[in-house]
Design a protein around this motif. Structure first.
Motif, PDB file in Angstrom:
ATOM      1  N   UNK A  12       0.853  -1.191   0.000  1.00  0.00           N
ATOM      2  CA  UNK A  12       0.000   0.000   0.000  1.00  0.00           C
ATOM      3  C   UNK A  12       0.889   1.241   0.000  1.00  0.00           C
ATOM      4  N   UNK A  13       0.496   2.182  -0.755  1.00  0.00           N
ATOM      5  CA  UNK A  13       1.252   3.430  -0.813  1.00  0.00           C
ATOM      6  C   UNK A  13       0.882   4.304   0.373  1.00  0.00           C
ATOM      7  N   UNK A  14       1.834   5.055   0.827  1.00  0.00           N
ATOM      8  CA  UNK A  14       1.630   5.985   1.934  1.00  0.00           C
ATOM      9  C   UNK A  14       1.593   7.392   1.345  1.00  0.00           C
ATOM     10  N   UNK A  15       0.392   7.937   1.117  1.00  0.00           N
ATOM     11  CA  UNK A  15       0.303   9.247   0.461  1.00  0.00           C
ATOM     12  C   UNK A  15       0.968  10.372   1.261  1.00  0.00           C
ATOM     13  N   UNK A  16       0.904  10.295   2.580  1.00  0.00           N
ATOM     14  CA  UNK A  16       1.522  11.356   3.383  1.00  0.00           C
ATOM     15  C   UNK A  16       3.048  11.298   3.287  1.00  0.00           C
ATOM     16  N   UNK A  17       3.590  10.085   3.258  1.00  0.00           N
ATOM     17  CA  UNK A  17       5.043   9.942   3.106  1.00  0.00           C
ATOM     18  C   UNK A  17       5.482  10.449   1.736  1.00  0.00           C
ATOM     19  N   UNK A  18       4.691  10.165   0.717  1.00  0.00           N
ATOM     20  CA  UNK A  18       5.017  10.627  -0.633  1.00  0.00           C
ATOM     21  C   UNK A  18       4.988  12.155  -0.680  1.00  0.00           C
ATOM     22  N   UNK A  19       3.963  12.751  -0.078  1.00  0.00           N
ATOM     23  CA  UNK A  19       3.853  14.210  -0.057  1.00  0.00           C
ATOM     24  C   UNK A  19       5.048  14.811   0.697  1.00  0.00           C
ATOM     25  N   UNK A  20       5.400  14.216   1.847  1.00  0.00           N
ATOM     26  CA  UNK A  20       6.555  14.712   2.608  1.00  0.00           C
ATOM     27  C   UNK A  20       7.838  14.622   1.787  1.00  0.00           C
ATOM     28  N   UNK A  21       8.010  13.535   1.042  1.00  0.00           N
ATOM     29  CA  UNK A  21       9.205  13.379   0.200  1.00  0.00           C
ATOM     30  C   UNK A  21       9.251  14.454  -0.878  1.00  0.00           C
ATOM     31  N   UNK A  22       8.117  14.773  -1.449  1.00  0.00           N
ATOM     32  CA  UNK A  22       8.041  15.810  -2.485  1.00  0.00           C
ATOM     33  C   UNK A  22       8.392  17.171  -1.890  1.00  0.00           C
ATOM     34  N   UNK A  23       7.831  17.480  -0.727  1.00  0.00           N
ATOM     35  CA  UNK A  23       8.087  18.769  -0.081  1.00  0.00           C
ATOM     36  C   UNK A  23       9.558  18.876   0.323  1.00  0.00           C
ATOM     37  N   UNK A  24      10.113  17.796   0.869  1.00  0.00           N
ATOM     38  CA  UNK A  24      11.530  17.804   1.262  1.00  0.00           C
ATOM     39  C   UNK A  24      12.418  18.005   0.036  1.00  0.00           C
ATOM     40  N   UNK A  25      12.066  17.348  -1.063  1.00  0.00           N
ATOM     41  CA  UNK A  25      12.835  17.505  -2.300  1.00  0.00           C
ATOM     42  C   UNK A  25      12.766  18.952  -2.787  1.00  0.00           C
ATOM     43  N   UNK A  26      11.597  19.565  -2.714  1.00  0.00           N
ATOM     44  CA  UNK A  26      11.455  20.967  -3.121  1.00  0.00           C
ATOM     45  C   UNK A  26      12.323  21.859  -2.240  1.00  0.00           C
ATOM     46  N   UNK A  27      12.309  21.619  -0.931  1.00  0.00           N
ATOM     47  CA  UNK A  27      13.130  22.420  -0.015  1.00  0.00           C
ATOM     48  C   UNK A  27      14.610  22.255  -0.343  1.00  0.00           C
ATOM     49  N   UNK A  28      15.040  21.026  -0.566  1.00  0.00           N
ATOM     50  CA  UNK A  28      16.451  20.776  -0.881  1.00  0.00           C
ATOM     51  C   UNK A  28      16.858  21.473  -2.177  1.00  0.00           C
ATOM     52  N   UNK A  29      16.001  21.421  -3.182  1.00  0.00           N
ATOM     53  CA  UNK A  29      16.319  22.079  -4.456  1.00  0.00           C
ATOM     54  C   UNK A  29      16.333  23.595  -4.310  1.00  0.00           C
ATOM     55  N   UNK A  30      15.456  24.130  -3.470  1.00  0.00           N
ATOM     56  CA  UNK A  30      15.475  25.568  -3.221  1.00  0.00           C
ATOM     57  C   UNK A  30      16.802  25.977  -2.579  1.00  0.00           C
ATOM     58  N   UNK A  31      17.270  25.177  -1.637  1.00  0.00           N
ATOM     59  CA  UNK A  31      18.535  25.485  -0.978  1.00  0.00           C
ATOM     60  C   UNK A  31      19.686  25.379  -1.972  1.00  0.00           C
ATOM     61  N   UNK A  32      19.703  24.324  -2.759  1.00  0.00           N
ATOM     62  CA  UNK A  32      20.785  24.145  -3.733  1.00  0.00           C
ATOM     63  C   UNK A  32      20.798  25.252  -4.775  1.00  0.00           C
ATOM     64  N   UNK A  33      19.622  25.745  -5.125  1.00  0.00           N
ATOM     65  CA  UNK A  33      19.539  26.800  -6.128  1.00  0.00           C
ATOM     66  C   UNK A  33      19.484  28.190  -5.539  1.00  0.00           C
ATOM     67  N   UNK A  34      19.706  28.323  -4.229  1.00  0.00           N
ATOM     68  CA  UNK A  34      19.691  29.637  -3.598  1.00  0.00           C
ATOM     69  C   UNK A  34      18.321  30.281  -3.616  1.00  0.00           C
ATOM     70  N   UNK A  35      17.257  29.477  -3.629  1.00  0.00           N
ATOM     71  CA  UNK A  35      15.904  30.005  -3.638  1.00  0.00           C
ATOM     72  C   UNK A  35      15.378  30.226  -5.045  1.00  0.00           C
ATOM     73  N   UNK A  36      16.149  29.831  -6.053  1.00  0.00           N
ATOM     74  CA  UNK A  36      15.745  30.028  -7.443  1.00  0.00           C
ATOM     75  C   UNK A  36      14.607  29.118  -7.855  1.00  0.00           C
ATOM     76  N   UNK A  37      14.363  29.111  -9.116  1.00  0.00           N
ATOM     77  CA  UNK A  37      13.241  28.351  -9.644  1.00  0.00           C
ATOM     78  C   UNK A  37      13.410  26.854  -9.461  1.00  0.00           C
ATOM     79  N   UNK A  38      12.283  26.220  -9.248  1.00  0.00           N
ATOM     80  CA  UNK A  38      12.213  24.767  -9.215  1.00  0.00           C
ATOM     81  C   UNK A  38      11.157  24.357 -10.236  1.00  0.00           C
ATOM     82  N   UNK A  39      11.184  23.116 -10.623  1.00  0.00           N
ATOM     83  CA  UNK A  39      10.177  22.600 -11.549  1.00  0.00           C
ATOM     84  C   UNK A  39       9.575  21.336 -10.962  1.00  0.00           C
TER      85      UNK A  39
END
Length: 195
Positions: A12-39
């Motif tokens: 069974x998929x864990x939708x909350x875990x998937x959402x958390x992984x997506x949000x964490x990935x967005x945060x990490x990419x924002x940090x790596x890009x200095x707050x720049x654009x993400x896709x």
């Protein structure tokens, strides 16, 4: 059919875990890009999820970016809580405050997160409250150490030191930080006594 020949049951998929992984990935990419654009695509790749998952949970890039920024703000709140716990019961001396802030400024990951937060919100007035959470949290923390006006002055000073550290990539010296905080706290005490 033997058990080994049957298709593996889908977990069974864990939708909350998937959402958390997506949000964490967005945060990490924002940090790596200095707050720049993400896709959506870059976030999906980083989170290890299908592209459709990012658009399922976040219909716009603005929504996804804000969720990632919220993670960075939550980390600031965690530091403020940590600082309160560490300083509880200790003397409210400039040296103790300088050590606490020095540790903060020496954490390169934290400084990169702060820079990303400021970079992503500077031209977005609707997101300014996110960027101001550090300042407001510091004023609350420092109000336990000194009067509210001096707490705001110290928080503004810390903002400037943080920006200096982020842009120059070099830590501030503990003794310099201690001298400046001592002077600012003394000026606040002198102002209070003059009233």
């Amino acid at each position: 059919m033997p058990e080994s020949d049957q298709p593996a049951a889908r977990s069974r998929r864990d939708p909350q875990a998937r959402r958390r992984a997506i949000v964490r990935a967005a945060a990490d990419l924002l940090v790596e890009g200095g707050g720049g654009d993400i896709t959506h695509r870059r976030v999906a790749e980083r989170a290890g999820v299908p592209l459709g998952a990012t658009t399922y949970y976040f219909t716009s890039l603005d929504e996804l970016r804000e969720a990632g920024l919220q993670v960075l703000v939550d980390e600031i709140d965690e530091f403020i809580d940590y600082a309160r716990r560490v300083s509880a019961g200790r003397p409210r001396e400039p040296e103790s405050l300088a050590r606490l802030l020095h540790d903060y400024f020496c954490d390169r990951d934290r400084m990169r997160s702060d820079l990303a937060l400021y970079g992503a919100t500077i031209h977005r007035p609707e997101l300014h409250p996110l960027a101001l959470r550090w300042f407001d949290g510091m004023v609350g923390l420092l109000s336990d150490w000194t009067d509210p006006a001096t707490a705001r002055l110290l928080a503004g000073f810390a903002d400037g030191v943080g920006l200096h550290v982020m842009l120059r990539g070099e830590p501030v010296e503990l003794d310099e930080l201690t001298r400046a905080i001592t002077a600012l706290m003394r000026s606040g005490t002198a102002r209070e006594e003059a009233r």
